[in-house]
Design an enzyme around this catalytic site. Structure first.
Site, short mmCIF file in Angstrom:
data_model
loop_
_atom_site.label_atom_id
_atom_site.label_comp_id
_atom_site.label_asym_id
_atom_site.label_seq_id
_atom_site.Cartn_x
_atom_site.Cartn_y
_atom_site.Cartn_z
N PHE A 100 0.71 -1.14 0.11
CA PHE A 100 -0.09 0.02 0.04
C PHE A 100 0.81 1.10 0.09
O PHE A 100 0.27 2.21 -0.42
CB PHE A 100 -0.86 -0.01 1.18
CG PHE A 100 -0.38 0.48 2.50
CD1 PHE A 100 -0.18 1.93 2.82
CD2 PHE A 100 0.25 -0.56 3.47
CE1 PHE A 100 0.49 2.38 4.05
CE2 PHE A 100 0.83 0.02 4.75
CZ PHE A 100 1.02 1.30 4.81
N GLU B 19 -4.69 -3.61 -1.84
CA GLU B 19 -6.30 -3.65 -1.67
C GLU B 19 -6.67 -2.23 -0.98
O GLU B 19 -7.95 -1.71 -1.01
CB GLU B 19 -7.06 -4.45 -1.17
CG GLU B 19 -6.72 -5.04 0.40
CD GLU B 19 -5.43 -5.83 0.62
OE1 GLU B 19 -4.61 -5.64 -0.27
OE2 GLU B 19 -5.31 -6.39 1.49
N SER C 67 5.32 -6.98 3.18
CA SER C 67 6.00 -7.17 4.49
C SER C 67 6.82 -8.54 4.43
O SER C 67 6.64 -9.55 3.56
CB SER C 67 4.96 -7.46 5.62
OG SER C 67 4.15 -8.37 5.18
N CYS D 266 9.42 1.92 3.11
CA CYS D 266 10.42 0.75 3.54
C CYS D 266 11.83 1.25 3.71
O CYS D 266 12.55 0.64 4.35
CB CYS D 266 10.50 -0.26 2.20
SG CYS D 266 10.87 0.78 0.76
N GLU E 56 9.42 -4.27 12.96
CA GLU E 56 9.13 -3.18 12.08
C GLU E 56 7.53 -2.46 12.65
O GLU E 56 6.86 -3.21 12.44
CB GLU E 56 8.83 -3.65 10.71
CG GLU E 56 8.79 -2.63 9.80
CD GLU E 56 8.47 -2.97 8.12
OE1 GLU E 56 7.99 -4.09 7.98
OE2 GLU E 56 8.90 -2.32 7.18
P1 NAD Z 1 1.52 -6.61 3.02
O1 NAD Z 1 2.64 -7.64 3.08
O2 NAD Z 1 0.41 -6.64 4.13
O3 NAD Z 1 0.82 -6.63 1.64
C1 NAD Z 1 1.61 -6.67 0.26
C2 NAD Z 1 0.77 -6.98 -0.58
O4 NAD Z 1 0.45 -8.64 -0.30
C3 NAD Z 1 -0.56 -6.80 -0.75
O5 NAD Z 1 -1.06 -6.60 -2.27
C4 NAD Z 1 -1.55 -7.69 -0.04
O6 NAD Z 1 -2.69 -7.67 -0.53
C5 NAD Z 1 -0.71 -8.93 -0.30
N1 NAD Z 1 -1.03 -9.77 1.01
C6 NAD Z 1 -0.93 -9.37 2.11
N2 NAD Z 1 -1.38 -10.59 2.86
C7 NAD Z 1 -1.39 -11.64 2.10
C8 NAD Z 1 -1.34 -13.11 2.51
N3 NAD Z 1 -1.40 -13.43 3.58
N4 NAD Z 1 -1.12 -13.93 1.60
C9 NAD Z 1 -0.92 -13.31 0.08
N5 NAD Z 1 -0.77 -11.87 -0.06
C10 NAD Z 1 -0.89 -11.04 1.01
O7 NAD Z 1 2.42 -5.18 3.06
P2 NAD Z 1 1.96 -3.70 3.22
O8 NAD Z 1 1.16 -3.58 4.64
O9 NAD Z 1 0.89 -3.59 2.06
O10 NAD Z 1 3.01 -2.83 3.08
C11 NAD Z 1 3.75 -2.68 3.95
C12 NAD Z 1 5.26 -3.66 4.11
O11 NAD Z 1 5.89 -3.41 2.76
C13 NAD Z 1 6.28 -3.12 4.98
O12 NAD Z 1 6.55 -4.12 5.60
C14 NAD Z 1 7.17 -2.43 4.30
O13 NAD Z 1 8.50 -2.46 4.63
C15 NAD Z 1 7.18 -3.25 3.11
N6 NAD Z 1 7.66 -2.66 1.96
C16 NAD Z 1 8.83 -3.16 1.36
C17 NAD Z 1 9.56 -2.52 0.45
C18 NAD Z 1 11.01 -2.82 -0.29
O14 NAD Z 1 11.33 -2.52 -1.06
N7 NAD Z 1 11.84 -3.76 0.47
C19 NAD Z 1 8.76 -1.29 -0.29
C20 NAD Z 1 7.73 -1.06 0.10
C21 NAD Z 1 7.27 -1.60 1.13
#
Ligand code: NAD
Length: 511
Positions: A158, A185, A235, A290, A391
């Site tokens: 997101f 989403e 994440s 991130c 985090e």
């Molecule tokens: P998230 O992991 O909750 O979601 C990321 C994506 O995965 C979304 O599209 C979500 O719908 C999907 N998802 C969530 N739970 C899932 C599951 N159980 N099974 C399958 N798909 C699933 O992350 P977020 O809250 O949207 O974003 C924040 C996180 O992203 C933080 O941890 C941040 O550090 C990380 N991030 C990392 C980078 C990087 O380059 N390393 C860049 C941006 C964000």
């Protein structure tokens, strides 16, 4: 149902084969909030297996013609797309700000960083040109082609609803692949706008598709036999799941995870510069980056001067909705996330960290239902505390004290995350030592958020990246292509030139 939910009638659907795909009657949906007001502004469809299959089928159908389009023509189209996107920067920024909560200038910044990746992608003919060995053996040439993989999927978080998709699909498309994106989403509108503009620029229908949803859609993409590769950013627990599941289904996968970025400040640093940098990197986008700095490691007596300077700047930060042009920091993305981050502030206090600034009392006029938390500052945090270990992904900055640069480096290298680390100093020798010894994917020297330019690549180490390739830049080209090595001979058509029978294993010295 609350009155706020009743007025949100708009339903955002999927985008497949160049057109909106209406969700099936009774399809599951999710709520999309304006985090500044706490209101549901629209709903988003959640794809089921059949809808994901439609998107993959559209991408598969579009693949042969797109693969066979010369790279220079693909680039010309991407160049048009780049210009179209640039001219829609403000629309994109407003869309992002409404659903994410970040300020409009911050959202504009993410679009601009995304455009950098397109700049790089527009030079793809040079990067795909392969290599050639003339006469690798007598009369025999060897050359390497880099070919696209087919249908690739991207799953994005997101916090950068435009930039992270732009890290992926421009390079995948430039290399000749077709793409299915499953954006977050929580703020799904900007990615749909990206896809619509791509069609307007002339991208063939089916080359870029969007399915919205949750784990159901993601799991289908991971298991689908026609998806060749998966790029993920999000994440760490989900990144690990994506990496393992996609690999089990025979796919190439890169899965970028979470972070805990440290910024080390030596006593000789320009402490005003360091304090400003810490504030910008810790509280920009409410800490939902991130590459946010979530830990400052103050070496020696640097902390005694640094902490008051950071605190006094925290007091001047303006928290507010994106509609307030003077706001510097917005709300968190959802009520659930706000509750989680507040929970960490409570744990920090209970674990004995010194709460220098407490954002829990933050009130924003006219936004009493918004998901706001003010900038929060803890000093004398220790590595055992949950606020150091986990985090938090919010506007919470932890100061850890260390006796030496080596102790600071050891602390960073022991941390499970390894996205980025920064050092603030005037000492070139110390900077060089840091650069050599620190074990993270990206390093900043007097730069707090060292996100590489679009022609380099982005990626962490350890729990911040599962897979072998970073994202965008040259690493992206390698990820989205596979090598094919051709060994070629054109024998003379005279009998003397015909190869004789020879059962020995051929070597380069063979005649
Ligand atoms: P998230 O992991 O909750 O979601 C990321 C994506 O995965 C979304 O599209 C979500 O719908 C999907 N998802 C969530 N739970 C899932 C599951 N159980 N099974 C399958 N798909 C699933 O992350 P977020 O809250 O949207 O974003 C924040 C996180 O992203 C933080 O941890 C941040 O550090 C990380 N991030 C990392 C980078 C990087 O380059 N390393 C860049 C941006 C964000």
């Amino acid at each position: 149902m609350s009155p706020a939910q009743e007025i949100a009638t708009e339903l955002l659907g999927h985008f497949v084969a160049g057109a909106a795909l209406s969700p099936a009657p009774g399809a599951r949906t999710g709520e999309v909030y304006d985090p500044a007001t706490g209101r549901v502004v629209r709903r988003v469809a959640f794809a089921d297996v059949a809808e994901v299959d439609l998107a993959v089928a559209a991408a598969r159908e579009a693949f042969p013609a797109w693969r066979d389009t010369p790279a220079a023509q693909r680039c010309r189209l991407l160049l048009r797309y780049r210009e179209l996107l640039a001219s829609h920067t403000d629309d994109l920024a407003r869309t992002i700000a409404e659903e994410h909560g970040k300020t409009v200038p911050d959202a504009r910044g993410e679009v601009e960083r995304g455009l950098e990746v397109l700049d790089f992608a527009c030079g793809i003919p040079y990067l795909l040109r392969g290599d050639f060995s003339h006469d690798a053996a007598r009369g025999l040439d060897v050359y390497t082609l880099r070919e696209p993989l087919g249908v690739v999927a991207g799953i994005t978080p997101f916090n950068f609803p435009a930039m992270v998709p732009l890290w992926m699909f421009p390079i995948a498309l430039a290399c000749g692949n077709t793409f299915v994106l499953k954006p977050s989403e929580k703020d799904p509108s900007a990615p749909v706008l990206l896809a619509k503009l791509a069609m307007e620029a002339g991208l063939p229908p089916g080359a870029l598709n969007i399915v919205h949803g949750d784990a159901v859609a993601v799991t289908r993409l991971l298991e689908h036999p026609d998806v060749a590769a998966v790029s993920f950013v999000g994440s760490t627990p989900v990144a690990r799941f994506i990496y393992e599941t996609a690999a089990r289904h025979g796919k190439r996968v890169q899965a970028l995870g979470g972070a805990k970025n440290h910024m080390v400040v030596l006593p000789d640093a320009d402490l005003d510069l360091a304090a400003n940098a810490a504030i910008s990197a810790a509280y920009g986008s409410a800490g939902e980056r991130c590459m946010a700095v979530s830990v400052v490691v103050a070496v020696g007596d640097a902390g005694d001067e640094l902490v008051p300077r950071i605190a006094s700047r925290v007091d001047r930060l303006r928290v507010g909705p994106a509609s307030d042009p003077g706001a510097e920091m917005g709300p968190l993305v959802t009520a659930a996330h706000l509750g989680r981050v507040r929970g960490y502030v409570e744990r920090g206090v209970a674990e004995g960290a010194e709460l220098v600034r407490d954002g829990r009392g933050c009130a924003v006029a006219g936004c009493d239902q918004g998901f706001f938390l003010g900038p929060t500052l803890f000093d004398r945090v220790t590595p055992e505390m949950a606020i150091y270990r986990d985090e938090i992904f919010g506007p919470v900055l932890c100061i850890v004290r260390a006796d030496s640069l080596d102790e600071a480096i050891e602390l960073i290298n022991r941390n499970p995350w390894a996205n980025g680390a920064a050092l603030f100093t005037r000492d070139g020798g110390a900077a060089r030592r840091f650069e050599d010894r620190v074990e993270t994917g990206m390093v900043g020297i007097n730069v707090p958020i060292p996100v590489p330019a679009g022609h380099h690549s982005f990626g962490g180490w350890r729990a911040s990246l599962f897979g072998d390739h970073g994202i965008y830049g040259p690493e992206g080209v390698h990820f989205y292509t596979r090598p094919k090595v051709v060994t070629r001979r054109w024998p003379e058509s005279t009998p003397a030139g015909l190869p004789r029978v020879d059962l020995r294993f051929p070597g380069s010295a063979s005649p």
